[in-house]
Motif scaffolding. Structure first.
Motif, PDB file in Angstrom:
ATOM      1  N   SER A 193       0.845  -1.193   0.000  1.00 28.04           N
ATOM      2  CA  SER A 193       0.000   0.000   0.000  1.00 28.04           C
ATOM      3  C   SER A 193       0.882   1.246   0.000  1.00 28.04           C
ATOM      4  CB  SER A 193      -0.926  -0.012   1.220  1.00 28.04           C
ATOM      5  OG  SER A 193      -1.784  -1.115   1.177  1.00 28.04           O
ATOM      6  N   ASP A 228      -7.057   5.805   0.363  1.00 28.99           N
ATOM      7  CA  ASP A 228      -7.905   4.846  -0.351  1.00 28.99           C
ATOM      8  C   ASP A 228      -8.611   5.518  -1.517  1.00 28.99           C
ATOM      9  OD1 ASP A 228      -7.220   2.733   1.272  1.00 28.99           O
ATOM     10  OD2 ASP A 228      -8.935   2.965   2.619  1.00 28.99           O
ATOM     11  N   ARG A 249      -6.063   6.144  -4.253  1.00 25.25           N
ATOM     12  CA  ARG A 249      -5.763   4.918  -4.991  1.00 25.25           C
ATOM     13  C   ARG A 249      -6.901   4.556  -5.939  1.00 25.25           C
ATOM     14  NH1 ARG A 249      -2.426   3.530  -0.412  1.00 25.25           N
ATOM     15  NH2 ARG A 249      -4.219   3.027   0.905  1.00 25.25           N
ATOM     16  N   SER A 273      -3.908   0.835  -9.000  1.00 24.93           N
ATOM     17  CA  SER A 273      -4.128   1.689  -7.830  1.00 24.93           C
ATOM     18  C   SER A 273      -2.840   2.109  -7.148  1.00 24.93           C
ATOM     19  CB  SER A 273      -5.024   0.960  -6.821  1.00 24.93           C
ATOM     20  OG  SER A 273      -4.401  -0.228  -6.374  1.00 24.93           O
TER      21      SER A 273
END
Length: 545
Positions: free
Chosen positions: A434, A472, A475, A485
């Protein structure tokens, strides 16, 4: 290498060897357990402070020996001990690698403990490493020696940059022609397997996507959009090729091995031929998947999946610690074996009724040793049982699948390149981490079309809105526009084509749209930030084309 320190080498190397052996026999739960308030008694002979100091000394020694410009001195004898310097280097390096592996799984060192960047010029190091790789020398060169044996001493961003330079040089050396194929939407993975399995996967590939009625949608190189669809299909667990652990990290399913075992019991030749044919077909899929993962990494695309830690360890050719690695495959089994390891009461072991065999889904229990189903696990042999169970689950069950996958992967990327990285580094290369999205960097490398430019009112409002997004939402926006993403590893300068924003007229009723093949976002000239925000989020999460 100063002779004045000759008396220090024998005890240092003895301690290194003893500690290496100790760590290989010690579970993660037994390392610093007292300091971490666990119920397990610590078997570690060094305190955390002592280990920090000891490993730093080993680090400085290993780096000095690996980075020696004249590697011929490694053939000379070390003072005070009957060993060559290359033997000293090997023993120090092994101990260092074992300590670093423990720290990677459960960090206990200071954050900058392993780096030597304060001692060297990283730009000069990078250029020298690239030069050494291009020379294809038969001897161990200093920078490549560091990168292949103690890579953790170099910052990960530097190693990623070196890796990209290696790949770029390899692309120049590869002179193969372009391959052109058409793939049907809805059958991307199968068509790619049928048409690309035998081609030079490192060469340029032009792919045309054909829709359900036979119309060409796009014709482009192997784009992010293609890889996104391909990997979504091929890693779909409904296909039966891949399984996931509790963290949703993937590893090869042992089903091909089970087919192999079952066909041994089949008497009819035709049934055996069919079973073996299925095995061969399945292993070709693993091989092809490895090639495509390698292709994605080679060209800087994201795979977008997380692989289990024990499976990633095989990428680096590292020795498995078996019981500790089992955590990333089957946490419940690992817990059970740890409990068994701690059990010393003969009566408790007898009550467990454990034998040297392991259940295999859909088959008879597999004996871990000859006649294992009739040999009970006791206090004296429990460690052997734990090792055999771990080895079977981590390696033997998926041996064929793993070998096929890595043969494919190494068709594209030299195994030496992977030795520069850790599990987490490879996770970043695959795009399964991430990574945060840096808006300053994205804006710096954004292009504009139509009436839009960086200072235009709607564009300014867009950047204000996106700046208010959480990671989030950012992405999701990036995936909406580019099919991926995650940002490029070294920044948006590497996004091809560049992120582009184009005006779509003045009618505010329309939602933003995207052209993923060109990384293009189009939206009308909305008059308010709130309307822009609402429309943008609606488009992103509705999956508008």
């Amino acid at each position: 290498m100063d002779a004045a320190f000759s008396s220090a080498w024998p005890p240092l190397l003895l301690l290194s060897d003893l500690y290496t052996r100790s760590l290989l026999a010690m579970g993660d739960d037994e390392l610093f357990s007292i300091e971490y308030n666990t119920t397990t008694a610590s078997r570690n002979q060094l305190t955390r402070i002592e280990l920090i100091d000891f490993s730093k000394k080993l680090l400085n020694i290993a780096y000095a020996l690996w980075s020696k410009e004249d590697q011929r001195v490694m053939e000379e004898r070390a003072p005070g001990i009957n060993l060559k310097w290359e033997d000293v280097r090997e023993r120090v390096t092994i101990c260092l690698q074992v300590i670093h592996a423990r720290d990677s799984r459960n960090p206990f060192m200071p954050s900058d403990h392993w780096l030597v960047n304060s001692q060297i010029d990283m730009n000069a190091f990078t250029e020298a490493a690239v030069s050494e790789e291009q020379s294809q020398a038969n001897y161990v060169s200093p920078r490549l020696g560091v990168l292949n044996n103690i890579p953790f001493t170099i910052p990960v961003d530097v190693r990623k940059s070196i890796f990209q330079r290696f790949v770029a040089n390899d692309m120049v050396r590869d002179k193969s022609g372009k391959t052109r194929v058409s793939l049907r939407r809805g059958s991307i993975a199968q068509d790619a397997f049928d048409k690309l399995e035998g081609v030079d996967i490192k060469a340029p590939i032009e792919i045309t996507i054909v829709d359900e009625i036979g119309q060409e949608e796009a014709s482009d190189g192997v784009s992010e959009a293609f890889f996104s669809i391909f990997f979504h299909e091929v890693f779909n667990r409904d296909r039966g090729f891949w399984l996931a652990n509790e963290k949703q990290e993937l590893y090869p399913s042992p089903h091909a091995t089970k087919r192999e075992l079952s066909c041994r019991d089949v008497v009819q030749d035709s049934a055996v031929d069919y079973s073996m044919g299925r095995i061969e077909h399945d292993l070709k899929w693993y091989h092809f998947t490895g090639r495509m993962v390698g292709k994605a990494i080679y060209e800087g695309h994201f795979v977008g999946v997380s692989f289990a830690g024990f499976f990633l360890n095989k990428w680096f050719g590292k020795q498995e610690s078996f019981l500790d690695d089992l955590q990333s495959l089957d946490y419940d089994l690992w817990q059970g074996l740890v409990k068994l390891k701690r059990c010393t009461d003969p009566q408790d072991l007898k009550n467990y009724s454990i034998y040297f065999s392991i259940d295999v889904e859909g088959k008879e229990p597999h004996d871990l040793i000859p006649n294992g189903s009739n040999i009970a696990v006791t206090r004296e042999n429990r460690l052997q049982y734990i090792q055999l169970v771990s080895r079977y689950r981590l390696s033997e069950q998926i041996k064929l699948q793993t070998e096929a996958f890595f043969q494919g992967l190494l068709d594209v990327i030299d195994s030496r390149f992977f030795r520069m990285f850790s599990q987490q580094d490879v996770t970043d290369l695959l795009g399964s981490a991430s990574l945060p999205i840096d808006l300053v960097d994205l804006r710096r490398h954004t292009e504009y079309e139509g009436l839009y430019h960086d200072a235009e009112a709607s564009v300014t409002a867009f950047w204000t809105v996106v700046d208010s997004f959480d990671q989030d939402e950012r992405r999701a926006l990036l995936k909406f526009v580019t099919s991926c993403s995650r940002p490029p590893l070294l920044g948006f300068k590497d996004l091809v084509p560049n992120f582009t924003i184009c005006d779509a007229g003045s009618d505010e009723q329309y939602l933003p749209t995207a052209n993923k093949c060109h990384n293009l976002l189009k939206f009308p000239r909305y008059k308010s930030e709130q309307l822009l925000r609402n429309k943008l989020l609606q488009a992103i999460y509705a999956g508008c084309p």
